[in-house]
Design a protein around this motif. Structure first.
Motif, short mmCIF file in Angstrom:
data_model
loop_
_atom_site.label_atom_id
_atom_site.label_comp_id
_atom_site.label_asym_id
_atom_site.label_seq_id
_atom_site.Cartn_x
_atom_site.Cartn_y
_atom_site.Cartn_z
N LEU A 1 0.82 -1.22 0.00
CA LEU A 1 0.00 0.00 0.00
C LEU A 1 0.85 1.26 0.00
O LEU A 1 0.43 2.30 -0.49
N ARG B 1 -5.69 14.60 3.40
CA ARG B 1 -4.55 14.52 2.50
C ARG B 1 -4.27 13.06 2.12
O ARG B 1 -3.94 12.74 0.98
N GLU B 2 -4.42 12.21 3.10
CA GLU B 2 -4.21 10.78 2.85
C GLU B 2 -5.18 10.28 1.77
O GLU B 2 -4.81 9.53 0.88
N ILE B 3 -6.42 10.75 1.85
CA ILE B 3 -7.42 10.36 0.85
C ILE B 3 -6.99 10.86 -0.53
O ILE B 3 -7.05 10.12 -1.51
N GLY B 4 -6.54 12.11 -0.56
CA GLY B 4 -6.09 12.68 -1.82
C GLY B 4 -4.94 11.89 -2.44
O GLY B 4 -4.91 11.65 -3.64
N ASP C 1 -4.27 8.74 -1.97
CA ASP C 1 -4.78 7.46 -2.45
C ASP C 1 -5.44 7.62 -3.81
O ASP C 1 -5.30 6.75 -4.68
N THR C 2 -6.17 8.71 -4.00
CA THR C 2 -6.86 8.85 -5.28
C THR C 2 -5.86 9.11 -6.41
O THR C 2 -6.07 8.68 -7.54
N MET D 1 -3.04 7.70 -6.53
CA MET D 1 -2.54 6.34 -6.79
C MET D 1 -3.54 5.56 -7.65
O MET D 1 -3.14 4.73 -8.47
N LEU D 2 -4.83 5.84 -7.46
CA LEU D 2 -5.84 5.17 -8.28
C LEU D 2 -5.64 5.51 -9.75
O LEU D 2 -5.74 4.64 -10.62
N THR D 3 -5.35 6.76 -10.02
CA THR D 3 -5.11 7.18 -11.41
C THR D 3 -3.87 6.47 -11.96
O THR D 3 -3.85 6.00 -13.09
#
Lengths: 225, 225
Positions: free
Chosen positions: B59, B118-121, B123-124, B126-128
């Motif tokens: 992760l 920020r952590e959510i940002g 992760d997103t 990384m999704l891209t």
DNA sequence: AAAATAACTTGATCCGGATCAAGAACTTCT
DNA sequence: AGAAGTTCTTGATCCGGATCAAGTTATTTT
């Protein structure tokens, strides 16, 4: 959510019911000033972010009861865009007020931390999906996610309408439209589901779960004997 | 981080300096009871979660100054595991105390919300990466992320050691080990970097940024003329 | 209702990266 | 230092899913 009725009442006092959005309307766009979190009350929403080379990455599809905008807290600007997939109603929760309220309501603060943390957890699940899973596993996961979320909201877990296009599903799952289309056809041929445009009926949920777990490779090699 | 010196002092009072970990030691494992967030003070850490079919999904890789464990707040249990990649020191921040403190320190609460967001940002983003980018783009992004993070910490942005194996890099980026190895070789052949095992020297950071943006496809077709 | 457009499906082909295989370089153990 | 196990590299082959190309079915426009 672990709040007392009076907590709820105080929370309710800061919530604003926004006007309804029509299909294609933006709730907000990347770069917009962030002021409110939004809870979807009816309809559905797609969040996405533009990626450097012109295209977009679909980040999520959101159903009634779900909260969006959590990613924007970090720097007071929306980092992604949100668009209504159908006629959609939302409630707005001004974040600065929510923050003040959570300062004097430890239970609300606790709930907020959990909510943000859950979002992180969901994103990391998605990372596994995109990093390791086959096209089949991705679509099965996608369908079961909707099944579970509809069920949770009191709707049928096996019969529902998807409000997004094949193109959007593909983008979200990191697949080409054609692949998504072929998979729907294949799943139907295998009697896993019945699909007619946006209307999906899941016929064999247990086997879909098997597919999610990659049990599929082993199983299909058995059936080929 | 937007806190006053006395805020820092109060925060400092709840922080516990943990014992150092050696390479391969777990800071925590998925399923462990969650009690503390951890800040890495030296060394480096890999977080990963087991995926249903036996393998694991890496992760993230975490450097000094970074906070881990945010995903565990949601249900009081760690959802993923964290393991030291080298000799590593961490500080523990008992979450229940942090939560109480943030209740009476609005600035801390605000900072916590930003941190989680920020952590959510991240992760997103990384999704891209996993959803749309080519192997080349992924490795270039990976290298530049380390470059930026080292630079931010006062180390060289172009000369550093990677503490993880090729296998772990591949797992993180959704690529096979062999692909990662080949890409390092290719990048070296193209004078983008010099690599010798874990020691990396970035020789042409601007071109690496070009690659991240997919500028590469257009460019290489020009140079083929 | 016809025309135009958009969304979806299906088939054929191609390619990036996985997998398989083997050797080389490095680490760890005895 | 030598043996054994890792980790990394390199080459050959294969395959899942992308891309290209049409045709079909909906939806929207006129």
């Amino acid at each position: 959510m672990g709040l007392t009725p009076e907590d709820i009442e105080r929370l309710d006092s800061i919530i604003k019911r926004g006007r309804p959005y029509h299909r294609g309307d933006h709730l907000y766009r990347g770069g917009d000033k962030f002021h409110s979190l939004r809870v979807i009350t009816s309809g559905s929403v797609k969040t996405y972010s533009p990626n450097e080379d012109g295209g977009e990455q679909v980040l999520g599809f959101h159903l009634p009861g779900e909260l969006i905008g959590l990613d924007a807290i970090q720097d007071d600007n929306h980092t992604c865009s949100a668009i209504a997939l159908e006629t959609t109603a939302v409630c707005e929760i001004p974040f600065s007020q929510l923050e003040s309220l959570s300062s004097i309501m430890p239970s609300l603060q606790h709930q907020m931390y959990r909510l943000l943390s859950r979002e992180i957890g969901q994103d990391t699940e998605m990372l596994t999906l995109l990093g390791k899973k086959s096209a089949e596993e991705r679509l099965a996961t996608f369908l079961l996610s909707f099944s579970e979320r509809f069920k949770q909201r009191g709707f049928s877990a096996s019969d529902f309408f998807l409000s997004m296009s094949r193109h959007e599903i593909g983008n979200y799952l990191g697949l080409a439209v054609e692949t998504v289309s072929r998979l729907f056809t294949r799943f139907q041929d295998e009697n896993l589901l019945h699909v007619e445009r946006k209307h999906v009926q899941l016929l064999d949920i247990p086997r879909l779960y098997d597919i999610v777990q990659g049990a599929d490779r082993a199983k299909s090699s058995q059936s080929r004997i």
